[in-house]
Design a protein around this motif. Structure first.
Motif, mmCIF file in Angstrom:
data_model
loop_
_atom_site.group_PDB
_atom_site.id
_atom_site.type_symbol
_atom_site.label_atom_id
_atom_site.label_comp_id
_atom_site.label_asym_id
_atom_site.label_seq_id
_atom_site.Cartn_x
_atom_site.Cartn_y
_atom_site.Cartn_z
ATOM 1 N N GLY A 120 -2.531 -26.419 -57.542
ATOM 2 C CA GLY A 120 -2.740 -27.115 -58.818
ATOM 3 C C GLY A 120 -4.046 -27.899 -58.831
ATOM 4 O O GLY A 120 -4.763 -27.919 -59.843
ATOM 5 N N ARG A 121 -4.362 -28.565 -57.722
ATOM 6 C CA ARG A 121 -5.625 -29.330 -57.644
ATOM 7 C C ARG A 121 -6.831 -28.380 -57.728
ATOM 8 O O ARG A 121 -7.827 -28.681 -58.380
ATOM 9 C CB ARG A 121 -5.681 -30.108 -56.332
ATOM 10 N N ILE A 122 -6.728 -27.231 -57.051
ATOM 11 C CA ILE A 122 -7.822 -26.263 -57.082
ATOM 12 C C ILE A 122 -8.005 -25.721 -58.500
ATOM 13 O O ILE A 122 -9.133 -25.593 -58.998
ATOM 14 C CB ILE A 122 -7.549 -25.110 -56.090
ATOM 15 N N HIS A 123 -6.895 -25.423 -59.177
ATOM 16 C CA HIS A 123 -6.981 -24.917 -60.558
ATOM 17 C C HIS A 123 -7.644 -25.935 -61.473
ATOM 18 O O HIS A 123 -8.416 -25.580 -62.374
ATOM 19 C CB HIS A 123 -5.578 -24.582 -61.076
ATOM 20 N N VAL B 33 0.527 -41.671 -56.575
ATOM 21 C CA VAL B 33 1.461 -40.791 -55.889
ATOM 22 C C VAL B 33 1.310 -39.379 -56.447
ATOM 23 O O VAL B 33 1.363 -39.186 -57.649
ATOM 24 C CB VAL B 33 2.916 -41.290 -56.086
ATOM 25 N N PRO B 34 1.107 -38.358 -55.621
ATOM 26 C CA PRO B 34 0.826 -37.003 -56.108
ATOM 27 C C PRO B 34 1.900 -36.384 -57.005
ATOM 28 O O PRO B 34 1.601 -35.914 -58.068
ATOM 29 C CB PRO B 34 0.643 -36.198 -54.827
ATOM 30 N N PRO B 35 3.197 -36.375 -56.594
ATOM 31 C CA PRO B 35 4.170 -35.659 -57.414
ATOM 32 C C PRO B 35 4.588 -36.439 -58.657
ATOM 33 O O PRO B 35 5.738 -36.798 -58.838
ATOM 34 C CB PRO B 35 5.339 -35.449 -56.447
ATOM 35 N N LEU B 36 3.612 -36.740 -59.535
ATOM 36 C CA LEU B 36 3.858 -37.553 -60.723
ATOM 37 C C LEU B 36 4.742 -36.811 -61.711
ATOM 38 O O LEU B 36 5.635 -37.370 -62.328
ATOM 39 C CB LEU B 36 2.512 -37.904 -61.388
ATOM 40 N N GLU B 37 4.512 -35.493 -61.851
ATOM 41 C CA GLU B 37 5.247 -34.700 -62.842
ATOM 42 C C GLU B 37 6.737 -34.749 -62.585
ATOM 43 O O GLU B 37 7.537 -34.829 -63.496
ATOM 44 C CB GLU B 37 4.762 -33.243 -62.798
ATOM 45 N N ALA B 38 7.112 -34.709 -61.331
ATOM 46 C CA ALA B 38 8.539 -34.719 -60.983
ATOM 47 C C ALA B 38 9.202 -36.015 -61.424
ATOM 48 O O ALA B 38 10.316 -36.029 -61.923
ATOM 49 C CB ALA B 38 8.706 -34.527 -59.482
ATOM 50 N N GLN B 39 8.485 -37.140 -61.262
ATOM 51 C CA GLN B 39 9.042 -38.439 -61.661
ATOM 52 C C GLN B 39 9.231 -38.492 -63.179
ATOM 53 O O GLN B 39 10.236 -38.969 -63.678
ATOM 54 C CB GLN B 39 8.112 -39.555 -61.201
ATOM 55 N N GLU B 40 8.218 -38.000 -63.939
ATOM 56 C CA GLU B 40 8.317 -38.022 -65.402
ATOM 57 C C GLU B 40 9.484 -37.167 -65.880
ATOM 58 O O GLU B 40 10.207 -37.539 -66.802
ATOM 59 C CB GLU B 40 7.014 -37.496 -66.008
ATOM 60 N N ALA B 41 9.699 -36.054 -65.218
ATOM 61 C CA ALA B 41 10.807 -35.176 -65.604
ATOM 62 C C ALA B 41 12.146 -35.879 -65.408
ATOM 63 O O ALA B 41 13.034 -35.793 -66.253
ATOM 64 C CB ALA B 41 10.755 -33.899 -64.779
ATOM 65 N N ASP B 42 12.241 -36.619 -64.291
ATOM 66 C CA ASP B 42 13.494 -37.351 -64.023
ATOM 67 C C ASP B 42 13.746 -38.400 -65.106
ATOM 68 O O ASP B 42 14.874 -38.603 -65.550
ATOM 69 C CB ASP B 42 13.436 -38.020 -62.654
ATOM 70 N N GLU B 43 12.659 -39.101 -65.507
ATOM 71 C CA GLU B 43 12.799 -40.141 -66.534
ATOM 72 C C GLU B 43 13.256 -39.533 -67.864
ATOM 73 O O GLU B 43 14.094 -40.085 -68.560
ATOM 74 C CB GLU B 43 11.461 -40.851 -66.720
ATOM 75 N N MET B 44 12.728 -38.355 -68.221
ATOM 76 C CA MET B 44 13.124 -37.701 -69.469
ATOM 77 C C MET B 44 14.594 -37.314 -69.432
ATOM 78 O O MET B 44 15.305 -37.452 -70.428
ATOM 79 C CB MET B 44 12.260 -36.457 -69.704
ATOM 80 N N GLU B 45 15.079 -36.865 -68.283
ATOM 81 C CA GLU B 45 16.495 -36.512 -68.165
ATOM 82 C C GLU B 45 17.380 -37.740 -68.362
ATOM 83 O O GLU B 45 18.419 -37.672 -69.006
ATOM 84 C CB GLU B 45 16.764 -35.894 -66.788
ATOM 85 N N ASP B 46 16.892 -38.874 -67.821
ATOM 86 C CA ASP B 46 17.672 -40.114 -67.985
ATOM 87 C C ASP B 46 17.790 -40.485 -69.460
ATOM 88 O O ASP B 46 18.837 -40.945 -69.918
ATOM 89 C CB ASP B 46 17.013 -41.252 -67.204
ATOM 90 N N VAL B 47 16.709 -40.293 -70.223
ATOM 91 C CA VAL B 47 16.725 -40.645 -71.658
ATOM 92 C C VAL B 47 17.701 -39.754 -72.396
ATOM 93 O O VAL B 47 18.480 -40.185 -73.236
ATOM 94 C CB VAL B 47 15.305 -40.500 -72.266
#
Length: 718
Positions: free
Chosen positions: A668-671, A703-717
């Motif tokens: 992902g970083r290379i892309h 922290v690198p895996p930011l997307e994973a954290q945001e996904a968890d927050e959306m599930e909580d909502v």
């Protein structure tokens, strides 16, 4: 044919038989032998031939001082006669023989046997005419026989016959009109399920396996079918009315036609032990061709040996040995189920075993040869020789002489190249396992290096080429030569002109853990953090200045990377690369980590314990590192710079020999960099970007895996 008839038990007249009870211990011993003592029944022939050899040794010893003892039976030999009609097997020798009293004592009570005991008795002042004791091995005849007859003739007595059916008693009787001049004839009446020991091939195989190098000829009475030409009697009549010249012509033609081929059965003696034990001869008398022929017979190899070591040891322990190094490694060299070694053990030229694990270490399993001991017992202990202390001494000598043989091979470059290609792993395994011979084995190691190119170099030659200021031997481990040659760890060492050894065999990692130093020089792995290069005062001063200048950058990078690295420091080993990852001195290197992860049955608890903490080393002279320092000094929260730090870390994982824990994140970083290079703006990313961020949100970006954290927050909502 007459010879075979003399060898079979004659129908001689016998006096009245006397019965004797076996000693209680003998009865118990026979039961033990028949049921559990020997693991395979074929050893009976080895035992009986061995006893015959002992008896022949003793009469020969007597004949040295009195030639008259040989009498009419001057040929010292052993004959084997199978009788298929009567299901008997006879073993006969022209040895010293036994008197009636000897038969009662030696075959009725437990008696020690073997040449060694005989020679000791002679030294102690005993009478040389003492008989050949059969010992415990004789009773192994009852493994295959239901009844045994022993006829024996000593120079001091008449022929007497001993017989027993393995019960509690045996019989002794005097034999009249016997054809036995001197020696012993043992006749075995085989059990119904042991008739295979009458087969010619079986007997030949057993003699070849166990008794090939007995010092007396062993002959087998064999029956062969041969094609012979005989006269054809059908056309004998010739017409007498023809004139004479014609008659003669016809006769000549008919003479040729009157021959026909028929099969005839013939019996004769065949000597089985034609291969002589060349190790008993002085090596100065043995030609190279004789060694080669013996090696091929011993090993079944179609090629000649690469090297040979012929030696004898005298003193408190006496044995002779002949060791061969083959040209090629066998395909099953490291197969777990194969034989542990290829050394055949003989005791006074009687084969004992070829799988004695205590005779030579595993890493020398490719060495082939024979050891002939004069000191090992030739009786019960042959089935449990592993516990004998003499073997440890023999093993020590075999290892020592084998290493000497390898060093002799090393004197010829071409020969040693073949040897090292075939057996380098064995030498390295020896360094790992054999602490007593580690220094000697280290002399046999060969490696490619930054200096020698295609040519392999020894540690001794490496030390000879070391620069004056160089204190250590440097090496690098890796997956292949191509990988280590391009490694960033070599940059500064190459610049200083220091030679680095390439260790690219997986077993090198294990060997070098044990080989800490060579010739008082420490072996230093250039991928570990204990590399300390010699510096001038000017270089030391410059390093201190750079350390102060880059202190903040190192701290910040450690904060970003967190527990991925133990620390971030400036490097002494880099010249062209921006950074690299090094491991601790006592943990696994990157290459060892790769090897251990590939183990199918690895212990995960060991992996977590031995995986070393990583240190990120920065090159202060590299433009990327210089620019990073400038950017951080301007804005510590610059997200792009943080992404670059992660990218530097992940690329250094690859260049330092590690595997990526999360390849998709790296991709992902290379892309993202590719998009920047192509000036592509991702609309979705712009929409998802919030208008303002709190300080907490900014910290989360670290922290690198930011997307994973945001996904968890959306599930909580939801």
């Amino acid at each position: 044919m007459s010879e075979a008839q003399t060898a079979t038990p004659p129908a001689a007249a016998a006096s009245k038989a006397e019965s004797f009870a076996f000693n209680a211990d003998i009865t118990q011993l026979m039961n033990l032998i028949i049921n559990t003592f020997y693991s395979n029944k074929e050893v009976f022939l080895r035992e009986l031939i061995s006893n015959s050899s002992d008896a022949l040794d003793k009469i020969r010893f007597q004949s040295l001082s009195d030639k008259g003892v040989l009498g009419d039976a001057k040929d010292l030999k052993i004959d084997i006669i199978p009788d298929l009609k009567n299901n008997t097997l006879t073993i006969q020798d022209s040895g010293i023989g036994m008197t009636k009293l000897d038969l009662i004592n030696n075959l009725g009570t437990i008696a020690k046997s073997g040449t060694k005991q005989f020679m000791e008795a002679i030294k102690a002042g005993a009478d040389v005419s003492m008989i050949g004791q059969f010992g415990v091995g004789f009773y192994s005849a009852f493994l295959v026989a239901e009844r045994v007859i022993v006829e024996s003739k000593s120079n001091d007595d008449d022929v007497h016959r001993w017989s027993s059916d393995a019960g509690n008693s045996f019989k002794i009787e005097k034999v009249e009109d016997s054809d036995l001049k001197r020696g012993t004839r043992i006749t075995l009446f085989l059990k119904d399920d042991q008739l295979e020991y009458l087969e010619e091939k079986k007997l030949k195989d057993l003699v070849k396996k166990h008794s090939e190098f007995i010092g007396f000829p062993i002959s087998l009475w064999v029956t062969k079918e041969e094609e012979v030409e005989v006269d054809d009697d059908e056309d004998e009549d010739v017409d007498d009315d023809d004139d004479k010249p014609k008659v003669e012509e016809v006769k000549e033609q008919e003479k040729e036609k009157k021959k026909k081929t028929v099969k005839e059965t013939k019996s004769d003696w065949e000597v089985l032990n034609k291969q002589k034990p060349i190790w008993t001869r002085p090596k100065s008398e043995i030609k190279k061709e004789e060694y080669a022929a013996f090696y091929k017979a011993l090993s079944n190899d179609w090629e000649e040996h690469l090297a040979v070591k012929h030696f004898s040891v005298e003193g408190q322990l006496e044995f002779k040995a002949l060791l061969f190094c083959p040209k090629r490694a066998p395909f099953d060299l490291f197969e777990g189920k194969k034989k542990k070694n290829n050394i055949k053990l003989y005791v006074r030229r009687v084969f004992i075993m070829d799988n004695c694990e205590d005779l030579i270490p595993d890493y020398m399993a490719f060495v082939k040869g024979v050891v002939d001991s004069e000191d090992l017992p030739l009786n019960i202990s042959r089935e449990s020789l592993q516990q004998n202390k003499i073997l440890r001494v023999i093993k020590k000598h075999l290892v020592k002489k084998s290493i000497e043989m390898f060093k002799e091979i090393a004197e010829n470059k071409e020969d040693y190249k073949k040897f090292y290609e075939a057996f380098a792993k064995n030498i390295k395994l020896g360094i790992h396992e054999d602490s007593g011979n580690r220094k000697k084995l280290a002399d046999l190691l060969r490696y490619n290096s930054t200096v020698k190119g295609e040519e392999l170099t020894s540690l001794k030659d490496y030390v000879g080429r070391m620069k004056k200021e160089q204190k250590n031997i440097y090496y690098i481990t890796g997956e292949s030569r191509a990988v280590v040659e391009a490694s960033p760890f070599l940059e500064k060492l190459k610049k200083k002109g220091y030679e680095v050894l390439f260790m690219v065999d997986p077993i090198d990692e294990y060997a070098v853990q044990q080989l800490k130093e060579y010739d008082d020089k420490k072996l230093i792995c250039v991928t570990k953090d204990n590399l300390k290069l010699e510096m001038t005062e000017e270089e030391k001063k410059k390093k201190e200045e750079e350390k102060a200048a880059y202190e903040d950058l190192c701290k910040k990078m450690k904060e970003i990377l967190g527990d991925k690295v133990e620390k971030v420091v400036l490097s002494d080993r880099l010249a062209n690369s921006p950074c690299c990852l090094v491991t601790g001195e006592f943990g696994w290197s990157a290459n060892m980590e790769r090897i251990m992860k590939a183990q199918a049955l690895r212990d995960n608890s060991m992996t977590s314990f031995m995986v070393s903490k990583k240190t990120l080393e920065l090159n202060p002279d590299h433009s990327i590192v210089k620019e990073l320092r400038v950017r951080f000094s301007q804005n510590e929260q610059d997200q792009t710079v943080k992404d670059l730090v992660w990218l530097l870390f992940e690329t250094s994982l690859l260049t330092s020999g590690f595997s990526l824990p999360e390849p998709t994140v790296f991709a992902g970083r290379i892309h993202k960099l590719i998009k920047l290079g192509l000036s592509i703006v991702d609309d979705e990313e712009e929409v998802a970007e919030p208008e303002a961020k709190t300080e907490d949100a900014k910290e989360d970006d670290d922290v690198p895996p930011l997307e994973a954290q945001e996904a968890d927050e959306m599930e909580d909502v939801d």
